[in-house]
Motif scaffolding. Structure first.
Motif, PDB file in Angstrom:
ATOM      1  N   MET A   1       0.856  -1.175   0.000  1.00 23.39           N
ATOM      2  CA  MET A   1       0.000   0.000   0.000  1.00 23.39           C
ATOM      3  C   MET A   1       0.900   1.236   0.000  1.00 23.39           C
ATOM      4  SD  MET A   1      -3.064   0.986   2.645  1.00 23.39           S
ATOM      5  CE  MET A   1      -4.408   0.353   1.675  1.00 23.39           C
ATOM      6  N   THR A   2       0.568   2.191  -0.831  1.00 21.40           N
ATOM      7  CA  THR A   2       1.355   3.418  -0.896  1.00 21.40           C
ATOM      8  C   THR A   2       0.804   4.451   0.084  1.00 21.40           C
ATOM      9  OG1 THR A   2      -0.034   4.476  -2.576  1.00 21.40           O
ATOM     10  CG2 THR A   2       1.749   3.039  -3.366  1.00 21.40           C
ATOM     11  N   TYR A   3       1.603   5.492   0.342  1.00 19.71           N
ATOM     12  CA  TYR A   3       1.101   6.510   1.259  1.00 19.71           C
ATOM     13  C   TYR A   3      -0.081   7.261   0.660  1.00 19.71           C
ATOM     14  CZ  TYR A   3       0.664   9.215   5.311  1.00 19.71           C
ATOM     15  OH  TYR A   3       0.124   9.733   6.440  1.00 19.71           O
ATOM     16  N   SER A   4      -0.118   7.405  -0.667  1.00 21.73           N
ATOM     17  CA  SER A   4      -1.271   8.053  -1.311  1.00 21.73           C
ATOM     18  C   SER A   4      -2.548   7.272  -1.037  1.00 21.73           C
ATOM     19  CB  SER A   4      -1.049   8.187  -2.813  1.00 21.73           C
ATOM     20  OG  SER A   4      -0.006   9.070  -3.082  1.00 21.73           O
ATOM     21  N   GLU A   5      -2.447   5.947  -1.084  1.00 22.59           N
ATOM     22  CA  GLU A   5      -3.610   5.110  -0.783  1.00 22.59           C
ATOM     23  C   GLU A   5      -4.009   5.238   0.678  1.00 22.59           C
ATOM     24  OE1 GLU A   5      -3.046   1.484  -3.960  1.00 22.59           O
ATOM     25  OE2 GLU A   5      -1.741   1.532  -2.202  1.00 22.59           O
ATOM     26  N   ARG A  30       4.766  15.356  10.646  1.00 24.42           N
ATOM     27  CA  ARG A  30       5.294  14.277   9.799  1.00 24.42           C
ATOM     28  C   ARG A  30       4.208  13.723   8.894  1.00 24.42           C
ATOM     29  NH1 ARG A  30       9.475   9.824  11.628  1.00 24.42           N
ATOM     30  NH2 ARG A  30      10.703  11.717  11.531  1.00 24.42           N
ATOM     31  N   ILE A  31       3.017  13.505   9.437  1.00 25.20           N
ATOM     32  CA  ILE A  31       1.896  13.023   8.625  1.00 25.20           C
ATOM     33  C   ILE A  31       1.635  14.009   7.486  1.00 25.20           C
ATOM     34  CG2 ILE A  31      -0.581  12.478   8.603  1.00 25.20           C
ATOM     35  CD1 ILE A  31       1.006  10.394  10.198  1.00 25.20           C
ATOM     36  N   SER A  32       1.591  15.273   7.813  1.00 28.12           N
ATOM     37  CA  SER A  32       1.367  16.316   6.814  1.00 28.12           C
ATOM     38  C   SER A  32       2.466  16.341   5.761  1.00 28.12           C
ATOM     39  CB  SER A  32       1.266  17.681   7.502  1.00 28.12           C
ATOM     40  OG  SER A  32       1.150  18.713   6.546  1.00 28.12           O
ATOM     41  N   SER A  33       3.691  16.198   6.193  1.00 32.89           N
ATOM     42  CA  SER A  33       4.827  16.204   5.279  1.00 32.89           C
ATOM     43  C   SER A  33       4.728  15.059   4.268  1.00 32.89           C
ATOM     44  CB  SER A  33       6.126  16.090   6.076  1.00 32.89           C
ATOM     45  OG  SER A  33       7.239  15.988   5.231  1.00 32.89           O
ATOM     46  N   TRP A  34       4.328  13.887   4.733  1.00 34.05           N
ATOM     47  CA  TRP A  34       4.161  12.754   3.827  1.00 34.05           C
ATOM     48  C   TRP A  34       3.042  13.015   2.837  1.00 34.05           C
ATOM     49  CZ3 TRP A  34       4.158   8.793   8.378  1.00 34.05           C
ATOM     50  CH2 TRP A  34       5.473   8.554   8.783  1.00 34.05           C
ATOM     51  N   GLU A  35       1.936  13.568   3.333  1.00 34.02           N
ATOM     52  CA  GLU A  35       0.779  13.783   2.470  1.00 34.02           C
ATOM     53  C   GLU A  35       1.043  14.879   1.442  1.00 34.02           C
ATOM     54  OE1 GLU A  35      -2.927  14.079   4.548  1.00 34.02           O
ATOM     55  OE2 GLU A  35      -2.731  12.037   5.338  1.00 34.02           O
ATOM     56  N   LYS A  37       3.927  15.239   0.167  1.00 34.16           N
ATOM     57  CA  LYS A  37       5.064  14.680  -0.566  1.00 34.16           C
ATOM     58  C   LYS A  37       6.339  15.510  -0.383  1.00 34.16           C
ATOM     59  CE  LYS A  37       2.078  12.305  -3.719  1.00 34.16           C
ATOM     60  NZ  LYS A  37       1.569  12.141  -5.033  1.00 34.16           N
ATOM     61  N   LYS A  38       6.477  16.081   0.819  1.00 33.32           N
ATOM     62  CA  LYS A  38       7.698  16.803   1.185  1.00 33.32           C
ATOM     63  C   LYS A  38       8.755  15.840   1.693  1.00 33.32           C
ATOM     64  CE  LYS A  38       6.148  20.888   0.277  1.00 33.32           C
ATOM     65  NZ  LYS A  38       6.670  21.651  -0.839  1.00 33.32           N
ATOM     66  N   SER A  39       8.318  14.686   2.177  1.00 33.38           N
ATOM     67  CA  SER A  39       9.232  13.618   2.586  1.00 33.38           C
ATOM     68  C   SER A  39       8.562  12.291   2.264  1.00 33.38           C
ATOM     69  CB  SER A  39       9.583  13.719   4.071  1.00 33.38           C
ATOM     70  OG  SER A  39       8.446  13.534   4.868  1.00 33.38           O
ATOM     71  N   ILE A  40       9.343  11.245   2.255  1.00 37.48           N
ATOM     72  CA  ILE A  40       8.848   9.926   1.868  1.00 37.48           C
ATOM     73  C   ILE A  40       8.924   8.994   3.074  1.00 37.48           C
ATOM     74  CG2 ILE A  40       9.198   7.949   0.347  1.00 37.48           C
ATOM     75  CD1 ILE A  40      10.548   9.952  -1.606  1.00 37.48           C
ATOM     76  N   PRO A  41       7.783   8.407   3.455  1.00 36.29           N
ATOM     77  CA  PRO A  41       7.801   7.473   4.592  1.00 36.29           C
ATOM     78  C   PRO A  41       8.459   6.152   4.192  1.00 36.29           C
ATOM     79  CG  PRO A  41       5.634   7.507   3.596  1.00 36.29           C
ATOM     80  CD  PRO A  41       6.446   8.559   2.890  1.00 36.29           C
ATOM     81  N   SER A  42       9.088   5.526   5.155  1.00 36.95           N
ATOM     82  CA  SER A  42       9.651   4.196   4.898  1.00 36.95           C
ATOM     83  C   SER A  42       8.509   3.186   4.842  1.00 36.95           C
ATOM     84  CB  SER A  42      10.623   3.820   6.007  1.00 36.95           C
ATOM     85  OG  SER A  42       9.910   3.570   7.215  1.00 36.95           O
ATOM     86  N   GLU A  43       8.816   1.998   4.378  1.00 38.91           N
ATOM     87  CA  GLU A  43       7.814   0.938   4.350  1.00 38.91           C
ATOM     88  C   GLU A  43       7.337   0.622   5.770  1.00 38.91           C
ATOM     89  OE1 GLU A  43       7.465  -3.706   2.950  1.00 38.91           O
ATOM     90  OE2 GLU A  43       8.856  -2.394   1.897  1.00 38.91           O
ATOM     91  N   CYS A  44       8.252   0.654   6.712  1.00 41.22           N
ATOM     92  CA  CYS A  44       7.901   0.422   8.119  1.00 41.22           C
ATOM     93  C   CYS A  44       6.937   1.506   8.616  1.00 41.22           C
ATOM     94  CB  CYS A  44       9.162   0.386   8.968  1.00 41.22           C
ATOM     95  SG  CYS A  44       8.847   0.078  10.715  1.00 41.22           S
ATOM     96  N   ASP A  45       7.225   2.771   8.285  1.00 40.13           N
ATOM     97  CA  ASP A  45       6.343   3.875   8.678  1.00 40.13           C
ATOM     98  C   ASP A  45       4.945   3.689   8.087  1.00 40.13           C
ATOM     99  OD1 ASP A  45       8.482   5.058  10.000  1.00 40.13           O
ATOM    100  OD2 ASP A  45       8.910   6.477   8.379  1.00 40.13           O
ATOM    101  N   ILE A  46       4.882   3.297   6.823  1.00 43.63           N
ATOM    102  CA  ILE A  46       3.590   3.074   6.166  1.00 43.63           C
ATOM    103  C   ILE A  46       2.824   1.965   6.884  1.00 43.63           C
ATOM    104  CG2 ILE A  46       2.495   2.190   4.059  1.00 43.63           C
ATOM    105  CD1 ILE A  46       4.634   3.758   2.483  1.00 43.63           C
ATOM    106  N   ASN A  47       3.514   0.903   7.249  1.00 48.60           N
ATOM    107  CA  ASN A  47       2.848  -0.194   7.965  1.00 48.60           C
ATOM    108  C   ASN A  47       2.319   0.254   9.316  1.00 48.60           C
ATOM    109  OD1 ASN A  47       3.257  -2.047   5.901  1.00 48.60           O
ATOM    110  ND2 ASN A  47       5.214  -2.728   6.722  1.00 48.60           N
ATOM    111  N   ILE A  48       3.057   1.092  10.018  1.00 51.96           N
ATOM    112  CA  ILE A  48       2.606   1.617  11.312  1.00 51.96           C
ATOM    113  C   ILE A  48       1.357   2.466  11.138  1.00 51.96           C
ATOM    114  CG2 ILE A  48       3.198   3.218  13.184  1.00 51.96           C
ATOM    115  CD1 ILE A  48       6.135   2.175  12.860  1.00 51.96           C
ATOM    116  N   VAL A  49       1.374   3.325  10.127  1.00 50.16           N
ATOM    117  CA  VAL A  49       0.221   4.202   9.869  1.00 50.16           C
ATOM    118  C   VAL A  49      -0.986   3.377   9.440  1.00 50.16           C
ATOM    119  CG1 VAL A  49      -0.644   6.036   8.364  1.00 50.16           C
ATOM    120  CG2 VAL A  49       1.626   6.235   9.372  1.00 50.16           C
ATOM    121  N   LYS A  50      -0.776   2.387   8.593  1.00 50.65           N
ATOM    122  CA  LYS A  50      -1.884   1.524   8.154  1.00 50.65           C
ATOM    123  C   LYS A  50      -2.497   0.804   9.345  1.00 50.65           C
ATOM    124  CE  LYS A  50      -4.387  -1.001   5.274  1.00 50.65           C
ATOM    125  NZ  LYS A  50      -5.414  -1.526   6.146  1.00 50.65           N
TER     126      LYS A  50
END
Length: 65
Positions: A1-5, A30-35, A37-50
């Motif tokens: 799953m991507t951060y956009s999803e 940090r959430i705002s920065s990812w959304e 696209k100012k920074s890119i979350p790691s796969e681990c970060d994406i899994n935590i958010v999901k």
């Protein structure tokens, strides 16, 4: 799953960035920065958010019972 999803999932359930930040342990900035696209979350970060989104949704539906 991507951060956009994940962003789309968050919005579709009406979860604020602040609520997601609280549930995931990340800062709202940090959430705002990812959304934005100012920074890119790691796969681990994406899994935590999901998982945080899944937990929020689960708790919501459990309260509806």
């Amino acid at each position: 799953m991507t951060y956009s999803e994940i962003k789309n999932l968050r919005k579709s359930y009406g979860i604020s960035q602040i609520k997601l930040a609280e549930a995931s342990g990340f800062s709202p900035a940090r959430i705002s920065s990812w959304e934005r696209k100012k920074s890119i979350p790691s796969e681990c970060d994406i899994n935590i958010v999901k998982k945080a989104i899944d937990d929020i949704i689960f708790k919501f539906f459990m309260l509806q019972r």
